[in-house]
Write a protein that holds these residues in place. Structure first.
Motif, short mmCIF file in Angstrom:
data_model
loop_
_atom_site.label_atom_id
_atom_site.label_comp_id
_atom_site.label_asym_id
_atom_site.label_seq_id
_atom_site.Cartn_x
_atom_site.Cartn_y
_atom_site.Cartn_z
N ASP A 1 0.83 -1.21 0.00
CA ASP A 1 0.00 0.00 0.00
C ASP A 1 0.87 1.26 0.00
OD1 ASP A 1 -2.43 1.37 0.03
OD2 ASP A 1 -2.47 1.49 2.22
N GLN B 1 2.50 4.67 -0.54
CA GLN B 1 1.84 5.90 -0.99
C GLN B 1 2.55 7.11 -0.38
OE1 GLN B 1 -1.95 6.63 1.55
NE2 GLN B 1 -1.69 4.39 1.51
N LEU C 1 -7.91 9.87 -1.62
CA LEU C 1 -7.43 8.60 -2.17
C LEU C 1 -5.91 8.58 -2.04
CD1 LEU C 1 -9.54 8.45 -5.49
CD2 LEU C 1 -9.82 6.96 -3.50
N ASP D 1 -6.25 12.62 -10.24
CA ASP D 1 -5.34 11.68 -10.91
C ASP D 1 -5.66 11.63 -12.41
OD1 ASP D 1 -7.50 9.99 -11.30
OD2 ASP D 1 -6.88 8.51 -9.82
N LYS E 1 -10.06 11.14 -10.99
CA LYS E 1 -10.52 10.94 -9.62
C LYS E 1 -9.93 12.01 -8.70
CE LYS E 1 -11.10 5.95 -10.01
NZ LYS E 1 -10.43 4.65 -9.82
N VAL F 1 -8.30 13.20 -5.68
CA VAL F 1 -7.48 12.50 -4.69
C VAL F 1 -7.24 13.31 -3.41
CG1 VAL F 1 -6.34 11.06 -6.42
CG2 VAL F 1 -5.27 13.21 -5.71
N ARG G 1 -6.02 6.49 9.31
CA ARG G 1 -6.12 7.20 8.03
C ARG G 1 -6.55 8.64 8.35
NH1 ARG G 1 -9.98 8.31 4.18
NH2 ARG G 1 -11.63 7.29 5.37
#
Lengths: 147, 136
Positions: free
Chosen positions: A49, A51, A88, A126, A130, A132, B78
């Motif tokens: 994941d 990022q 996102l 993006d 989308k 983000v 998050r």
């Protein structure tokens, strides 16, 4: 003295800048580690994941700070704060498009006079369109008296 | 204690203390990564020539410290929103301390509100902020 309601009607929510950004893997790792991130999804490119850290959008600067014809207030603008709403994950190698508009204009009056707060918002998208993240920059200007 | 779920969080809980690395070397790494190469962040003398008391930690780096503190407390958290106010400069090469406290818990939707501050050795608040965090 500028009328804030007039400025709001004229300038809020109209895009005045569009800019693209490349997200570089090594830079987002350096960014994360320098901030003290230890979660592997921000520091280990082999993590499933992996990022950019959530505050990374704050570092992306628009080509213009304000709309081209926006009035000057005579004072110096100071960076008053930043806000980020990550929506996102931002992955390395992706090209982001940032569209910037004035999100809010308001004033506060203190002993030294009126201060004008300008909140510019960069909406990041993006390549698939989308949304983000949003990255807000608050600038405060201490208005100079015209007298 | 490691926080993994909303059940692990208590109202009023203080996050573990976090002392950020405000060294000139680390700030230089950060600004290179961020593309913010202004001399007032990377060179004390250049900052003084601008009338500043010394080199400054960029506000976005302070914001990054706050986010890192949250992840050190709850690594899977998050961040849904983080809002920071730059009240006064954070000086490079000077010790600063970050504190955080849980001010609200929405157990139904697994959201937590956290108040955050960056303070200097004199205990003066330099940056404060709030974060909304999701703990699934």
């Amino acid at each position: 003295m500028e009328d804030v309601e007039t400025l709001r009607e004229k300038y809020l929510n109209l895009d005045y800048d569009e800019k693209t950004f490349e997200v570089d893997q090594d830079k987002i790792i350096a960014y994360a580690k320098a901030c003290g991130e230890i979660a592997p999804r921000f520091t280990d490119p082999t993590h499933a994941d992996f990022q950019a850290p959530p505050t990374f959008p704050s570092s992306l600067m628009a080509g213009r700070h304000l709309p081209e014809d926006f009035p000057r207030f005579g004072g110096i603008g100071m960076d008053a704060g930043k806000a980020v709403e990550p929506m996102l994950p931002i992955r390395p190698g992706v090209q982001l498009k940032g569209r910037t508009h004035l999100h809010d204009i308001y004033t506060k009056t203190g002993r030294s006079g009126r201060m004008i707060f300008l909140v510019s918002r960069m909406e990041l998208y993006d390549p698939e369109g989308k949304h983000v993240a949003n990255a807000d920059t608050s600038t405060v200007i201490r208005e100079r008296s015209s007298e | 204690m490691t926080v993994s779920t909303i059940q692990d969080v208590e109202f009023g809980e203080e996050l573990p203390a976090f002392k950020p690395d405000t060294s000139l070397e680390n700030v230089r790494i950060f600004v290179a990564a961020a593309g913010w190469g202004a001399a007032r962040f990377t060179d004390h003398e250049a900052a003084r020539k601008e009338g500043l008391p010394g080199a400054l930690v960029p506000g976005i780096m302070s914001q990054g410290f706050l986010a890192a503190m949250i992840h050190q407390w709850a690594s899977d958290a998050r961040i849904v929103k983080i809002d920071t106010v730059f009240r006064a400069p954070v000086m490079v090469d000077q010790p600063h301390y970050i504190t955080g406290i849980v001010t609200d818990i929405n157990a139904e939707d697994s959201y937590v509100e956290i108040d955050l501050t960056v303070s200097n050795e004199a205990g003066e608040t330099r940056v404060f902020g709030t974060a909304t965090v999701n703990l699934a």
